[in-house]
Write a protein that holds these residues in place. Sequence first.
Motif, PDB file in Angstrom:
ATOM      1  N   ARG A  34       0.837  -1.209   0.000  1.00  0.00           N
ATOM      2  CA  ARG A  34       0.000   0.000   0.000  1.00  0.00           C
ATOM      3  C   ARG A  34       0.866   1.250   0.000  1.00  0.00           C
ATOM      4  O   ARG A  34       0.591   2.206  -0.723  1.00  0.00           O
ATOM      5  CB  ARG A  34      -0.941  -0.009   1.202  1.00  0.00           C
ATOM      6  N   THR A  35       1.920   1.260   0.791  1.00  0.00           N
ATOM      7  CA  THR A  35       2.817   2.409   0.848  1.00  0.00           C
ATOM      8  C   THR A  35       3.515   2.620  -0.494  1.00  0.00           C
ATOM      9  O   THR A  35       3.569   3.729  -1.008  1.00  0.00           O
ATOM     10  CB  THR A  35       3.864   2.221   1.965  1.00  0.00           C
ATOM     11  N   LYS A  36       4.033   1.548  -1.057  1.00  0.00           N
ATOM     12  CA  LYS A  36       4.792   1.655  -2.311  1.00  0.00           C
ATOM     13  C   LYS A  36       3.919   2.072  -3.488  1.00  0.00           C
ATOM     14  O   LYS A  36       4.327   2.876  -4.321  1.00  0.00           O
ATOM     15  CB  LYS A  36       5.461   0.315  -2.619  1.00  0.00           C
TER      16      LYS A  36
ATOM     17  N   ARG B 104       0.649   3.338  -3.410  1.00  0.00           N
ATOM     18  CA  ARG B 104      -0.446   4.271  -3.095  1.00  0.00           C
ATOM     19  C   ARG B 104      -0.609   5.365  -4.150  1.00  0.00           C
ATOM     20  O   ARG B 104      -1.718   5.751  -4.503  1.00  0.00           O
ATOM     21  CB  ARG B 104      -0.157   4.884  -1.728  1.00  0.00           C
TER      22      ARG B 104
END
Length: 66
Positions: A57-59, A61
Amino acid sequence: MATTCTCAPPTALAAPWYRRALAQRQGHIGASGIDADVTFTPVDDAAINDRVDAGYRTKYRRYGAG
């Protein structure tokens, strides 16, 4: 050299390559100039799966949903 890489995006779960990798439990990965024989192992630890999901999700987003 032994290295652990935990990765399986949700879309991979239905992908033929992913099902084949889990069935065969072995494969070969080539990326960024590294070639390695690997062993695939399913992970049933919710805490590890949550950390992997959070990393994806972080990478990714910035690309938005779907």
